[in-house]
Enzyme design. Structure first.
Site, mmCIF file in Angstrom:
data_model
loop_
_atom_site.group_PDB
_atom_site.id
_atom_site.type_symbol
_atom_site.label_atom_id
_atom_site.label_comp_id
_atom_site.label_asym_id
_atom_site.label_seq_id
_atom_site.Cartn_x
_atom_site.Cartn_y
_atom_site.Cartn_z
ATOM 1 N N CYS B 408 53.987 -19.579 -42.778
ATOM 2 C CA CYS B 408 54.660 -18.708 -42.773
ATOM 3 C C CYS B 408 54.999 -17.887 -44.067
ATOM 4 C CB CYS B 408 56.195 -19.004 -42.009
ATOM 5 S SG CYS B 408 57.248 -20.088 -42.980
ATOM 6 N N HIS B 452 61.622 -21.560 -42.453
ATOM 7 C CA HIS B 452 60.778 -20.330 -42.135
ATOM 8 C C HIS B 452 61.019 -19.441 -43.273
ATOM 9 C CE1 HIS B 452 58.184 -18.099 -39.451
ATOM 10 N NE2 HIS B 452 59.058 -17.431 -39.208
ATOM 11 N N ASP B 468 58.847 -10.357 -37.810
ATOM 12 C CA ASP B 468 58.176 -11.805 -38.440
ATOM 13 C C ASP B 468 56.885 -11.768 -38.242
ATOM 14 O OD1 ASP B 468 57.639 -14.188 -38.843
ATOM 15 O OD2 ASP B 468 59.081 -15.172 -37.535
#
Lengths: 310, 654
Positions: B408, B452, B468
């Site tokens: 991520c 994250h 995202d």
């Protein structure tokens, strides 16, 4: 306590026995206490210290019939209780009573016989009767078994299981005589000939009378509590495999009564309980940490010192 | 005590060794290896010596060993004071004391040391396991204490007796727990020890820093939702905001919490929840977007990081409400916006080139640029993996054009960089995404592997909007929980694997229990204590009042016990009481009656010890024995013999 003539006779028994078996006053009194409490006696010790002699002396002095049975490994139950034999003349079976039909059975070296034969005797001890081929035959009254046994570690022995040991009220050990007694023994008359001439001091009726007197010895509530506390302690403490059975507790009280009678008292003191205690508990309590099964020896004192008087 | 010269028996030595080992072993892992090993070795050696019945070493060797141990601790820890050196020193002394078991006094010293060492465990951890272990140690140590008094009973019996003693202590323990004045915070929360072991989000993010967290299943926080939990893909637990980029790492720039009231107006639906945050040693208070009120002792920084005033060193509980539809930052200061556009001077030319094209094509239409960027990410066929290949220079280019595999932080970093290059203000937000509902107690558990990173893009008129980029290439990561989406061959924390269903069940149970423990035992703070006592009717409970109540209640319990003992004494037979008086007088003359001894036997013993009083002693004992054990005479009033005995004993002056 009114003076029974039997009580004087009892004193004579103790004195006479002491003349034959030297230096064993306490063992003799314990054996007598056992008989007064209507219990069976187990004498355990090495060969040659006078087990059989003590058994004979007691039977003779009490004026009882006695039979001696030497237990061996090839003995059968019928050798003890008897057997029915076909009688050609009458054309029927006739019962030949075995040596057990007597007032005192001296069972010598009981642990040399197989468990099957041992149990024939032990059954008779508890029931005071024998059943052979469907017919129940009562044993004479009084009836005692005085058994002797060699220590379990000797070769060729079948140790009595705990359930059967429990049937013997008191177990005593004789031990070697002390130096003075032994010197006297060596210098004195032959014991066997002494035995032959030993007069009876008592009649069976007197013995029964004494047994009844024993049962009437007063045990105060405090003393009953004490006996109960001892039994309870053996069950709760972790030192033994199993505690005392109620039969053992009853036996302890009965033996303590007999000891009080021997001491000429009409009530039981804690001391009486403590004196008879080793003979009652040593063959019943197996210490947890005793790997030899010979008895650690400190069980009675440990027990006595652990239970305070109520 | 010093006069107590009874030697320590072999059985007692075994007990002491067991107690020492059980007290020491839980601490062993905390000590430096040489200390742990040598202390264990000394104890094992002591066991061997006991087994072979060797003699104890002479005193001068012990003195030398003690000096050596103390010197070792000082060298190792540079000091003799403080938590760890203290425990190390005590452990060393415990081991050495075992070599010096000469009398009952030494045994007692070992027992006391064991009790103290049990306590020190709690300076390091306070979990259920620690408490259970401490209970076991206390049980063994108490049994050792019983064995020190009388070692004859079997171990099981002693352990049972110790258990009974501990259970009897339970009411006092509860009383003390509830009423003893509480101190705010952990007493021994020394900062560097507390946080060194905890991994978690930090104030900078470089490639690989969050991927590292994916290996840890340590719990970050737990959440209790009011009503049905919201869907997984909406659970963005916002933490550090990182606007500054140096070509490799993103950094937090604003650390000061300035706004105690949220600088925005909430709108839309509301979701209530309560978070129990583990002490991670950092200041970030994780929350869903966006709250209407802030928890106490915390405030927003300018770039909307929710910060606690102090680094969080004790478990923290806060209730919040989330309004997901709230828009924030539409009116942010130009300096904030400018910061969100800064880029390092050179590097990543290919990405810059692509971004420049977007800029050319759409001009100031930022929303179109963002859409184009999303399209670009989709076209690049990037894949999500826990084990991305290493990148050296130009990490963004390397990820987007060469390796195309990343975690991520690669996605977020590349997305933010590309948008900045295209002139769109963007910043990185780190935090946690998702979590897992524990079916046992229904709490959402968020772990380190849920860490994250995502981006926030500033759109004119709308403010900061969350994008995202990971969701573009790996939508399951966001829709489902982390563990379910990890690629087949990636290494995962053992317990996160889905095929370990039964193990996960056990873990769920244990974690639910831990939560109860945290809430009710460790979470019994001064605040809670006050509330609880107010519920009991104390108006303004302060420590004086609590101490008074504590003393009063303990006193009451003791009073009841004393009363009970006195009451049961009353019921003693009057004859026995006279007898006790009599034996007490003889004891003063040195003749002690054993409680098991027959009165007449004792009388003989006493009479031979005190011949001057022989007749009297025998007479009294005889009367007493008659009274207790003989049949009561039929025709006399019951208490005549007792009166006689009483008079005789009263007159008895040995």
């Amino acid at each position: 306590m009114q003076q029974l003539p039997a009580l004087t006779a009892l004193g004579d028994v103790v004195r006479s026995a002491n003349r034959v078996i030297l230096g064993k006053d306490k063992a003799i009194k314990l054996a007598l206490a056992c008989l007064l409490a209507r219990g069976h006696l187990l004498i355990e010790d090495l060969p040659g210290v006078g087990k059989t002699t003590l058994a004979h002396v007691l039977a003779r002095l009490l004026g009882l019939d006695f039979q001696r049975v030497q237990f061996t490994s090839d003995m059968l139950p019928a050798d003890i209780v008897g057997v029915s034999v076909f009688d050609r003349d009458s054309g029927s079976f006739r019962f030949h009573a075995g040596p057990i039909f007597t007032q005192v059975v001296v069972a010598d070296e009981i642990n040399r016989a197989t468990p099957k034969t041992q149990s024939a005797l032990l059954e008779a001890m508890e029931e005071r009767q024998v059943t052979v081929e469907g017919a129940t035959r009562p044993l004479p009254e009084p009836f005692f078994v005085i058994a002797t046994q060699n220590p379990a570690h000797q070769i060729g022995t079948f140790p009595l299981p705990e359930s059967q040991l429990d049937r013997f009220l008191i177990r005593i050990e004789l031990g070697y005589p002390d130096p003075a007694a032994e010197r006297e023994l060596l210098a004195g008359e032959d014991r066997r000939s002494m035995l032959a001439t030993l007069p009876a001091c008592m009649t069976p009726a007197q013995l029964i009378e004494l047994q009844q007197a024993t049962r009437k010895i007063h045990a105060a509530p405090a003393l009953i509590d004490y006996v109960q506390a001892i039994a309870a302690y053996t069950r709760a403490a972790p030192d033994w495999h199993a505690g005392l059975s109620p039969r053992a507790a009853l036996g302890l009280l009965a033996a303590a009564r007999a000891w009080a009678l021997l001491a000429g008292r009409d009530h039981v003191l804690p001391e009486d309980v403590q004196i008879v205690l080793p003979g009652i508990v040593e063959h019943r309590l197996r210490p947890v940490d005793d790997r030899t099964r010979l008895g650690a020896g400190d069980t009675p004192s440990k027990l006595i010192e652990a239970v305070p008087l109520p | 005590m010093a006069r107590d010269k009874r030697p320590v028996s072999q059985r007692q030595t075994w007990w002491l060794l067991a107690a020492a080992l059980s007290a020491f072993l839980p601490l062993a892992s905390l000590l430096s290896p040489w200390l742990a090993v040598s202390a264990t070795a000394v104890m094992l050696l002591r066991g061997w010596m006991t087994w072979r019945q060797w003699r104890l070493p002479p005193k001068f060797i012990l003195v030398l060993l003690t000096i050596a141990a103390t010197a070792g601790v000082v060298v190792e820890y540079r000091t003799m004071f403080g938590r760890l050196p203290g425990v190390a020193l005590l452990s060393a002394f415990l081991a050495l004391k075992l070599l010096e078991l000469r009398g009952a006094r030494d045994a007692m010293a070992v027992v006391l040391l064991c009790y103290f060492l049990v306590l020190t465990q709690f300076m390091f951890t306070q979990s259920i396991a620690t408490a259970l272990m401490a209970c076991a140690t206390v049980l063994i140590t108490t049994a050792t204490l019983a064995a020190a008094a009388d070692d004859r009973p079997a171990p099981a019996f002693l352990l049972r007796r110790a258990g009974v003693l501990l259970v009897q202590g339970l009411p006092f323990m509860l009383l003390l727990f509830v009423l003893f004045p509480r101190v705010q915070g952990p007493l021994w929360g020394l900062p560097q020890d507390r946080t060194s072991a905890v991994s978690g989000l930090s104030d900078n993010m470089s490639p690989g820093s969050i991927a590292q967290l994916s290996q840890s299943d340590t719990i970050a926080f737990r959440v209790q939702f009011e009503g049905k939990p919201p869907p997984q893909h909406t659970l963005y637990w916002r933490g550090p905001v990182m606007p500054s980029f140096d070509g490799r790492s993103w950094r937090v720039t604003r650390f000061s919490a300035v706004r105690t009231v949220p600088p925005f107006k909430v709108s839309g639906a509301k979701q209530d929840y309560e978070v129990t945050l583990e002490p991670l040693g950092k200041s970030w208070v994780f929350a869903l977007d966006f709250p209407d009120k802030l928890p106490p002792e915390s405030a927003y920084s300018e770039d909307l990081q929710l910060l606690s005033r102090q680094p969080i060193r004790a478990r923290m509980r806060y209730s919040m409400s989330a309004f997901p539809e709230t828009s924030v930052g539409a009116g942010d200061t130009p300096s904030l916006i400018a910061e969100a556009l800064e880029l390092p001077r050179g590097g990543n030319p290919r990405t810059r080139e692509v971004a420049a094209k977007w800029r050319e094509k759409y001009g100031d239409n930022t929303e179109a640029i963002v859409a184009e960027a999303e399209n670009f990410f989709l076209r690049q066929l990037l894949s999500y993996t826990l084990n991305p290949p290493l990148l050296s220079e130009d990490v963004i280019d390397g990820f987007l054009f060469d390796t195309k595999r990343g975690f991520c932080e690669h996605f977020a970093s590349a997305f933010a960089f590309a948008l900045r290059a295209a002139g769109v203000p963007t910043r990185i937000v780190a935090g946690y995404q998702g979590g897992e509902i524990n079916p046992v107690d229904g709490l959402l558990v968020v772990r380190q592997y849920d860490a994250h990173a995502w981006t926030e893009v500033w759109l004119k008129g709308r403010g900061w909007v969350r994008f995202d980029p990971t969701a573009i290439s790996a939508p399951q990561r966001i829709a489902d929980n982390f563990a379910a989406t990890a690629p087949e061959n990636d290494s995962l924390p053992f317990l996160a694997r889905a095929d370990m269903a039964w193990l996960r069940d056990i873990r769920n149970q244990m974690e639910a229990a831990t939560n109860v423990w945290n809430q009710w035992v460790l979470g019994y703070t001064p605040q809670r204590q006050r509330e609880f006592l107010q519920g009991l009717g104390f108006k303004t409970p302060d420590w004086q009042e609590m101490t008074a109540a504590l003393a009063a209640l303990c006193g009451l319990v003791l009073l009841l016990l004393t009363g009970w003992i006195l009451y049961s004494r009353k019921k003693l037979d009057p004859a026995i009481r006279q007898w006790h008086k009599f034996t007490a007088r003889l004891a003063k003359r040195g003749v002690q009656w054993h409680t098991w001894e027959d009165p007449l036997v004792f009388a003989e013993r006493a009479a031979s010890a005190l011949p001057a009083h022989a007749e009297n002693i025998r007479g009294i004992a005889h009367d007493y024995a008659n009274l207790r054990y003989a049949a009561p005479p039929k025709n006399s009033t019951a208490d005549t013999p007792l009166t006689k005995l009483r008079a005789r004993i009263a007159a008895f002056r040995p």
